[in-house]
Design an enzyme around this catalytic site. Structure first.
Site, short mmCIF file in Angstrom:
data_model
loop_
_atom_site.label_atom_id
_atom_site.label_comp_id
_atom_site.label_asym_id
_atom_site.label_seq_id
_atom_site.Cartn_x
_atom_site.Cartn_y
_atom_site.Cartn_z
N LYS A 1 0.82 -1.22 0.00
CA LYS A 1 0.00 0.00 0.00
C LYS A 1 0.85 1.28 0.00
CE LYS A 1 -4.01 -2.21 2.21
NZ LYS A 1 -5.02 -2.11 3.30
N TYR B 1 -12.54 -1.99 -3.73
CA TYR B 1 -13.02 -2.05 -2.34
C TYR B 1 -14.55 -1.93 -2.26
CZ TYR B 1 -8.39 -2.10 -0.16
OH TYR B 1 -7.13 -2.45 0.28
N ARG C 1 -2.15 -14.22 4.66
CA ARG C 1 -2.85 -13.54 5.76
C ARG C 1 -2.07 -13.71 7.06
NH1 ARG C 1 -7.28 -10.20 4.37
NH2 ARG C 1 -7.52 -10.22 6.63
N ASN D 1 -2.11 0.25 6.68
CA ASN D 1 -1.57 -0.99 7.28
C ASN D 1 -0.72 -1.79 6.30
OD1 ASN D 1 -3.63 -1.90 5.68
ND2 ASN D 1 -4.80 -2.89 7.31
N HIS E 1 -2.33 -5.42 1.50
CA HIS E 1 -3.63 -6.07 1.28
C HIS E 1 -3.36 -7.53 0.95
CE1 HIS E 1 -7.56 -7.10 -0.41
NE2 HIS E 1 -6.87 -7.74 -1.34
N GLU F 1 -9.55 -10.87 -7.72
CA GLU F 1 -8.62 -9.75 -7.53
C GLU F 1 -7.41 -9.87 -8.47
OE1 GLU F 1 -9.84 -8.81 -2.88
OE2 GLU F 1 -7.89 -9.73 -3.27
P1 ADP Z 1 -8.07 -6.70 5.60
O1 ADP Z 1 -7.24 -5.76 4.74
O2 ADP Z 1 -7.30 -7.20 6.79
O3 ADP Z 1 -8.73 -7.81 4.80
P2 ADP Z 1 -10.69 -5.41 5.68
O4 ADP Z 1 -11.01 -6.17 4.42
O5 ADP Z 1 -11.66 -5.52 6.80
O6 ADP Z 1 -9.25 -5.82 6.25
O7 ADP Z 1 -10.53 -3.87 5.35
C1 ADP Z 1 -9.91 -3.44 4.15
C2 ADP Z 1 -8.99 -2.30 4.47
O8 ADP Z 1 -9.78 -1.18 4.93
C3 ADP Z 1 -8.00 -2.53 5.61
O9 ADP Z 1 -6.85 -3.24 5.22
C4 ADP Z 1 -7.68 -1.12 6.04
O10 ADP Z 1 -6.78 -0.48 5.14
C5 ADP Z 1 -9.06 -0.44 5.92
N1 ADP Z 1 -9.82 -0.49 7.17
C6 ADP Z 1 -10.42 -1.59 7.72
N2 ADP Z 1 -11.04 -1.28 8.87
C7 ADP Z 1 -10.84 0.06 9.06
C8 ADP Z 1 -11.23 1.00 10.07
N3 ADP Z 1 -11.96 0.62 11.12
N4 ADP Z 1 -10.85 2.28 9.92
C9 ADP Z 1 -10.10 2.69 8.85
N5 ADP Z 1 -9.71 1.86 7.86
C10 ADP Z 1 -10.06 0.55 7.96
MG MG Z 2 -10.18 -7.70 3.32
#
Ligand code: ADP
Ligand code: MG
Length: 140
Positions: free
Chosen positions: A11, A51, A87, A114, A117, A128
Site C-alpha cells: 500500500k 473495495y 494472511r 496498514n 492487502h 482480484e
Molecule cells: P483486511 O485488509 O485485513 O482484509 P478489511 O477487508 O476488513 O481488512 O478492510 C480493508 C482495508 O480497509 C484494511 O486493510 C484497512 O486499510 C481499511 N480499514 C479496515 N477497517 C478500518 C477501520 N476501522 N478504519 C479505517 N480503515 C479501515
Molecule cells: Mg479484506
C-alpha cells in the site's frame, strides 16, 4: 498440497517509506513466491471498484483516498495454501492486534495505513488477480 495463488498489494504508506523490499522479503521468507508484480498508481475508479465490498462502511471514502494517495505494488503470490499463508504473514488488520513478526506489526502505521492487502478467500483471490493482471503477465 498443490501450490495456489493469492493477490497482494503493498500500500501507499509502504511505497512512500521505501520499504517494499522489506515487505517482499517477509513474504518470500514466509514461503511465498512472487509470480507477477507491477508498481502502479491506482485510479479512483479502480480503488472504488476494488473495495466495493466495503462501500457501506464509514471508512470507505478515506480508504479510497488513501489507496490513491501514492503508488502501490500489486502482485500475485504463489505457494502452499497461499491465501491463508499470506494472511498469516500480514497479521491482523489493526496493527495493534497483529502478532509479533508479522508485516503489519512491524510496518503498519495505523488500521487504515496498514502496509499490505491480501485476498481473504480462494474465490476473491481469483477475482482480484484478474482485476489487475492478464494470465500472460503471471510467470510462475
Ligand atoms: P483486511 O485488509 O485485513 O482484509 P478489511 O477487508 O476488513 O481488512 O478492510 C480493508 C482495508 O480497509 C484494511 O486493510 C484497512 O486499510 C481499511 N480499514 C479496515 N477497517 C478500518 C477501520 N476501522 N478504519 C479505517 N480503515 C479501515
Ligand atoms: Mg479484506
Amino acid at each position: 498440497m498443490a501450490a495456489t495463488r493469492t493477490f497482494s498489494i503493498i500500500k501507499p504508506d509502504a511505497t512512500r517509506r521505501n520499504i517494499t523490499g522489506k515487505i517482499i522479503s517477509k513474504l518470500e521468507e514466509g514461503g511465498l513466491r512472487v509470480v507477477a508484480q507491477k508498481r502502479i498508481q491506482m485510479t479512483e475508479d479502480q480503488a472504488k471498484q476494488f473495495y466495493a465490498v466495503h462501500k457501506e462502511r464509514p471508512f470507505y471514502g478515506d480508504l479510497v483516498s488513501f489507496m490513491t494517495s501514492g503508488p502501490v505494488v500489486v502482485q500475485v503470490l504463489e505457494g502452499e495454501d497461499a491465501v491463508a499463508r499470506n494472511r498469516e504473514i500480514m497479521g491482523a488488520t489493526n496493527p495493534a492486534d497483529a502478532a509479533d513478526g508479522t508485516i503489519r506489526k512491524e510496518f503498519a502505521e495505523s488500521i487504515e495505513a496498514n502496509s499490505v492487502h491480501g485476498s481473504d478467500a480462494a474465490e476473491t483471490a481469483k477475482e482480484e488477480i484478474a482485476f489487475f493482471f492478464t494470465e500472460d503477465e503471471i510467470v510462475g
